[in-house]
Design a protein around this motif. Structure first.
Motif, PDB file in Angstrom:
ATOM      1  N   ASP A  75       0.817  -1.214   0.000  1.00 31.34           N
ATOM      2  CA  ASP A  75       0.000   0.000   0.000  1.00 31.34           C
ATOM      3  C   ASP A  75       0.851   1.264   0.000  1.00 31.34           C
ATOM      4  OD1 ASP A  75       0.973  -0.404   2.530  1.00 31.34           O
ATOM      5  OD2 ASP A  75      -0.895   0.075   3.568  1.00 31.34           O
ATOM      6  N   ARG A  76       2.158   1.112  -0.084  1.00 29.45           N
ATOM      7  CA  ARG A  76       3.081   2.252  -0.196  1.00 29.45           C
ATOM      8  C   ARG A  76       4.261   1.842  -1.065  1.00 29.45           C
ATOM      9  NH1 ARG A  76       3.052   0.435   5.192  1.00 29.45           N
ATOM     10  NH2 ARG A  76       5.050  -0.376   5.952  1.00 29.45           N
ATOM     11  N   ALA A  77       3.938   1.334  -2.249  1.00 29.12           N
ATOM     12  CA  ALA A  77       4.944   0.791  -3.150  1.00 29.12           C
ATOM     13  C   ALA A  77       5.755   1.876  -3.858  1.00 29.12           C
ATOM     14  CB  ALA A  77       4.277  -0.109  -4.192  1.00 29.12           C
ATOM     15  N   GLU A  78       5.228   3.093  -3.930  1.00 32.09           N
ATOM     16  CA  GLU A  78       5.881   4.158  -4.690  1.00 32.09           C
ATOM     17  C   GLU A  78       6.745   5.074  -3.846  1.00 32.09           C
ATOM     18  OE1 GLU A  78       5.917   4.205  -7.966  1.00 32.09           O
ATOM     19  OE2 GLU A  78       4.788   2.338  -7.820  1.00 32.09           O
ATOM     20  N   ALA A  79       6.736   4.887  -2.551  1.00 30.74           N
ATOM     21  CA  ALA A  79       7.589   5.668  -1.660  1.00 30.74           C
ATOM     22  C   ALA A  79       7.690   4.927  -0.337  1.00 30.74           C
ATOM     23  CB  ALA A  79       7.029   7.076  -1.437  1.00 30.74           C
ATOM     24  N   PRO A  80       8.856   4.967   0.287  1.00 32.02           N
ATOM     25  CA  PRO A  80       9.013   4.252   1.547  1.00 32.02           C
ATOM     26  C   PRO A  80       8.412   5.029   2.713  1.00 32.02           C
ATOM     27  CG  PRO A  80      11.032   5.390   1.028  1.00 32.02           C
ATOM     28  CD  PRO A  80      10.100   5.625  -0.136  1.00 32.02           C
ATOM     29  N   SER A  81       8.250   4.349   3.823  1.00 30.22           N
ATOM     30  CA  SER A  81       7.792   4.976   5.058  1.00 30.22           C
ATOM     31  C   SER A  81       8.752   4.621   6.183  1.00 30.22           C
ATOM     32  CB  SER A  81       6.378   4.516   5.419  1.00 30.22           C
ATOM     33  OG  SER A  81       5.438   4.991   4.483  1.00 30.22           O
ATOM     34  N   LEU A  82       8.833   5.518   7.133  1.00 29.11           N
ATOM     35  CA  LEU A  82       9.682   5.327   8.305  1.00 29.11           C
ATOM     36  C   LEU A  82       8.820   5.155   9.537  1.00 29.11           C
ATOM     37  CD1 LEU A  82      12.365   5.552  10.001  1.00 29.11           C
ATOM     38  CD2 LEU A  82      12.005   8.045   9.938  1.00 29.11           C
ATOM     39  N   GLN A  83       9.094   4.135  10.312  1.00 32.74           N
ATOM     40  CA  GLN A  83       8.471   3.999  11.620  1.00 32.74           C
ATOM     41  C   GLN A  83       9.549   4.174  12.671  1.00 32.74           C
ATOM     42  OE1 GLN A  83       6.455   0.354  12.590  1.00 32.74           O
ATOM     43  NE2 GLN A  83       5.468   1.258  14.368  1.00 32.74           N
ATOM     44  N   ARG A  84       9.421   5.252  13.426  1.00 40.59           N
ATOM     45  CA  ARG A  84      10.412   5.572  14.448  1.00 40.59           C
ATOM     46  C   ARG A  84      10.129   4.882  15.774  1.00 40.59           C
ATOM     47  NH1 ARG A  84      13.473   9.922  12.811  1.00 40.59           N
ATOM     48  NH2 ARG A  84      12.605  11.215  11.140  1.00 40.59           N
ATOM     49  N   ALA A  85       8.863   4.767  16.131  1.00 43.59           N
ATOM     50  CA  ALA A  85       8.493   4.364  17.479  1.00 43.59           C
ATOM     51  C   ALA A  85       8.109   2.897  17.551  1.00 43.59           C
ATOM     52  CB  ALA A  85       7.341   5.237  17.990  1.00 43.59           C
ATOM     53  N   CYS A  86       9.101   2.018  17.453  1.00 38.23           N
ATOM     54  CA  CYS A  86       8.836   0.617  17.737  1.00 38.23           C
ATOM     55  C   CYS A  86      10.008   0.073  18.548  1.00 38.23           C
ATOM     56  CB  CYS A  86       8.571  -0.192  16.483  1.00 38.23           C
ATOM     57  SG  CYS A  86       9.805  -0.105  15.181  1.00 38.23           S
ATOM     58  N   ALA A  87       9.829  -1.092  19.095  1.00 38.47           N
ATOM     59  CA  ALA A  87      10.818  -1.609  20.036  1.00 38.47           C
ATOM     60  C   ALA A  87      10.965  -3.109  19.897  1.00 38.47           C
ATOM     61  CB  ALA A  87      10.415  -1.258  21.467  1.00 38.47           C
ATOM     62  N   VAL A  88      12.080  -3.617  20.407  1.00 40.91           N
ATOM     63  CA  VAL A  88      12.327  -5.046  20.441  1.00 40.91           C
ATOM     64  C   VAL A  88      11.573  -5.633  21.634  1.00 40.91           C
ATOM     65  CG1 VAL A  88      14.083  -6.845  20.701  1.00 40.91           C
ATOM     66  CG2 VAL A  88      14.588  -4.773  19.375  1.00 40.91           C
ATOM     67  N   MET A  89      10.661  -6.537  21.357  1.00 36.65           N
ATOM     68  CA  MET A  89       9.900  -7.206  22.404  1.00 36.65           C
ATOM     69  C   MET A  89      10.674  -8.374  22.992  1.00 36.65           C
ATOM     70  SD  MET A  89       6.262  -7.320  20.383  1.00 36.65           S
ATOM     71  CE  MET A  89       5.469  -8.326  21.619  1.00 36.65           C
ATOM     72  N   ALA A  90      11.400  -9.074  22.126  1.00 34.16           N
ATOM     73  CA  ALA A  90      12.156 -10.244  22.577  1.00 34.16           C
ATOM     74  C   ALA A  90      13.223 -10.570  21.564  1.00 34.16           C
ATOM     75  CB  ALA A  90      11.218 -11.441  22.753  1.00 34.16           C
TER      76      ALA A  90
END
Length: 270
Positions: free
Chosen positions: A159-174
């Protein structure tokens, strides 16, 4: 006995996932995407795409399953894969065909997607020519993050094949048995997306996205740990290049032990 990766996650998912914001920032403008031009779309034989990232002027890191035809299960000719660095709205900062490709020696493209398969889902692509564009700067790689560490993902998706997206707020759960479980938002096309750890304002790739999963109804992303595998893959590419030279020492295969099952979750390749 060591717990399975998903059993461990079930005990921690609600606490960590509930504290994370899954919002994505589009990088379709020049200013927004300037720092991420070394992330690109991998167009695969005209049938689909993955995400990859430069770690050297002629090396792209991605997921091993991106090298296989999802219908036939056969390896795709690397020459039919093209890396589009910084692809945005029909244009890329650089276009390169892939000359050679290697993946983890224990990766098998068959059967269900398990923790075993995710752990080995890493590939390195050698480009036909290096990218010498001063605006496309290869990323450094870093050591694996620990549970609770913040990470970022830059990805393309269906759903975003023509431009990338950045996700800043995620974390390692395990992190267990070479698999990273993260609260990042990934979808089809995000396979091979670089997972960044940011320290001293320098993004370093510490994993690539292998799959998405559902754990107790919550969506998570699964990534493979780089560990010593990346060193092996670089050596394998180099040895194949010089295969005609019998004096070149062979690189030992990596062995993977303590394999556990990944029951209790629904795995989906993004």
């Amino acid at each position: 006995m060591r717990k399975s990766i998903l059993a461990f996650v079930l005990a921690t998912a609600a606490t960590i996932a509930g504290a994370q914001d899954s919002g994505l920032t589009s990088l379709e403008t020049t200013d927004a995407g300037r720092s991420w031009l070394a992330v690109g779309r991998l167009d695969i034989d005209g049938t689909g795409f993955c995400t990859g990232a430069l770690i050297a002027p002629d090396l792209v890191l991605t997921a091993a399953h991106c090298l296989y035809d999802k219908t036939t299960g056969q390896r795709i000719d690397p020459a039919r894969i093209e890396f589009l660095a910084g692809w945005r709205r029909g244009r890329a900062s650089a276009y390169r065909r892939v000359a050679r490709a290697v993946h983890h020696p224990d990766y098998l493209y068959e059967g269900t997607v398990t923790a075993d398969r995710v752990r080995n889902d890493l590939a390195l692509l050698k480009l036909s020519q290096p990218i010498r564009n001063t605006t496309v700067i290869p990323f450094e790689t870093g050591s694996h993050p620990m549970r609770g560490d913040a990470v970022q993902v830059v990805s393309y998706a269906h759903d975003r094949a023509e431009a990338p997206s950045l996700q800043r707020a995620c974390a390692v759960m395990a992190r267990q048995q070479g698999v990273l479980v993260m609260t990042c938002d990934v979808d089809f096309g995000a396979s091979g997306s670089p997972v960044f750890s940011v320290s001293d304002s320098t993004p370093r790739i510490v994993s690539v996205v292998s799959a998405k999963a559902e754990v107790d109804g919550a969506r998570v992303a699964l990534g493979t740990s780089l560990d010593d595998t990346l060193t092996y893959l670089m050596g394998e590419l180099d040895s194949r290049k010089r295969a005609a030279n019998p004096t070149v020492p062979r690189v030992n295969r990596l062995s993977v032990s303590n394999r556990g099952s990944a029951s209790g979750a629904k795995f989906v390749k993004p």
